[in-house]
Motif scaffolding. Structure first.
Motif, PDB file in Angstrom:
ATOM      1  N   TYR A  98       0.844  -1.188   0.000  1.00 63.83           N
ATOM      2  CA  TYR A  98       0.000   0.000   0.000  1.00 63.83           C
ATOM      3  C   TYR A  98       0.882   1.241   0.000  1.00 63.83           C
ATOM      4  CZ  TYR A  98      -3.753  -3.209   0.923  1.00 63.83           C
ATOM      5  OH  TYR A  98      -4.638  -4.250   0.793  1.00 63.83           O
TER       6      TYR A  98
ATOM      7  N   ARG B  12      -5.069  -1.985   5.083  1.00 62.50           N
ATOM      8  CA  ARG B  12      -5.903  -1.804   3.878  1.00 62.50           C
ATOM      9  C   ARG B  12      -7.050  -0.840   4.133  1.00 62.50           C
ATOM     10  NH1 ARG B  12     -10.530  -4.514   2.569  1.00 62.50           N
ATOM     11  NH2 ARG B  12     -10.111  -6.237   4.012  1.00 62.50           N
TER      12      ARG B  12
ATOM     13  N   SER C 269      -3.933   0.765  -2.862  1.00 64.45           N
ATOM     14  CA  SER C 269      -3.280  -0.494  -3.231  1.00 64.45           C
ATOM     15  C   SER C 269      -2.084  -0.223  -4.131  1.00 64.45           C
ATOM     16  CB  SER C 269      -4.260  -1.416  -3.959  1.00 64.45           C
ATOM     17  OG  SER C 269      -5.344  -1.766  -3.134  1.00 64.45           O
TER      18      SER C 269
ATOM     19  N   HIS D  79      -4.836  -4.901  -7.074  1.00 65.80           N
ATOM     20  CA  HIS D  79      -5.674  -5.503  -6.035  1.00 65.80           C
ATOM     21  C   HIS D  79      -6.713  -6.395  -6.686  1.00 65.80           C
ATOM     22  CE1 HIS D  79      -8.212  -1.519  -5.996  1.00 65.80           C
ATOM     23  NE2 HIS D  79      -8.613  -2.290  -6.978  1.00 65.80           N
TER      24      HIS D  79
END
Length: 318
Positions: free
Chosen positions: A98, A130, A137, A141
């Motif tokens: 991330y 998340r 992302s 993803h």
């Protein structure tokens, strides 16, 4: 079930109209139950016969209307409108990554947890990252769309992305537990870097490089070559892998579906927020730069990079 229908109409990527966020509440169907009871008149009717016939008719009619459906019948639990459930939980297992526009992401408490042994495989911890504010992302993803057919059934004719915002890849913070081996992808792929991104079918990558076994490459558009027919209460799952390399994207998914002659659109998002995915912040063909970065270390802990402004990567990644 899925039908291969090459002759279906246009691809449906005209300007979205009559769109509403969430479920499509404009489709309402009613089901009437009709039953007829016919009794022959006895050749020599008696005075009590009409009442008896009426009583039997009432009992039989009530049985037809009130008899419960089998609990195994999917139509018995069919929603009044197309239902779409979004599942992002697959992203809570490795490899994961991330990025954020904020250098303080993902917060001191989570950074301390990441430094503990086996933190990279703690799915609860990854879920907390998340779902943190500002999380985007990294590169890809996986989105699972669980579709449930409404009363009257429906036909899915298109699923397309609607990009709400695009920007350069964020350089605030990187949190990454990179791949240690094989990385699979799903059968339906979406690259937001394409000029006109659409869902694409895929096939196994020919002669994959070491560590890329199981990867798939995109082929032709998934729609309109396929449609998804849903009977009342019937379920179907679309597993979609979305990728981004050159930019940062916020997007929704618009599902076009037809019930009878009525065409509706349902806009799907990530629990009220847009889906977010972005490429790496690269300053050259193999160097990524961030204000803060945390990457996989020994013992499956994730620790701070000593020089986050100069992270050497493979030219394939940056």
């Amino acid at each position: 079930m899925i039908d291969a229908s090459p002759d279906d109409g246009a691809d449906g990527r005209a300007a979205t109209t009559n769109t509403q966020s969430g479920a499509a509440r404009n489709v309402v169907q009613a089901r009437d139950i009709h039953g007829d009871v016919r009794l022959d008149t006895p050749p020599q009717p008696r005075s009590w016969a009409p009442a008896a016939v009426l009583g039997v008719a009432v009992i039989v009619g009530a049985s037809i209307i009130a008899w419960p459906r089998s609990s195994d019948d999917p139509a018995a639990s069919a929603p009044s409108e197309l239902r779409v459930v979004v599942d992002m939980s697959h992203n809570d297992q490795g490899p994961w990554g991330y990025v954020s526009e904020s250098s303080d992401f993902p917060g001191r408490a989570i950074v301390d947890r990441l430094a503990e042994p086996m933190a990279a495989v703690d799915r609860d911890l990854v879920r907390d990252i998340r779902t943190s504010d500002g999380a985007i992302s990294l590169h890809r993803h996986l989105v699972r769309l669980h579709l449930v057919g409404p009363v009257g059934g429906t036909r899915i004719t298109d699923i397309r992305p609607v990009v709400r915002r695009t920007a350069p890849p964020p350089s605030g913070s990187l949190v990454h537990a990179q791949s240690q081996g094989e990385e699979e992808s799903s059968e339906v792929l979406l690259s937001l870097d394409d000029g006109f991104p659409v869902l694409r079918s895929s096939e196994p990558m020919p002669s994959p490089a070491p560590g890329e076994e199981g990867r798939r490459v995109p082929t032709g558009p998934y729609f309109p070559g396929h449609t998804i027919n849903l009977a009342p209460g019937e379920t179907h799952e679309i597993v979609l892998t979305t990728t981004a390399r050159s930019r940062s994207y916020e997007y929704d998914l618009t599902i076009t579906h037809q019930t009878g002659t009525v065409i509706r659109e349902t806009v799907v998002d990530n629990n009220g927020e847009p889906f977010r995915v972005a490429g790496r912040s690269c300053r050259s063909d193999h160097v990524a730069t961030y204000q803060a970065a945390y990457r996989l270390a020994g013992g499956f802990s994730v620790v701070a990079e000593p020089d986050p402004a100069h992270i050497d990567l493979s030219p394939l990644l940056c």
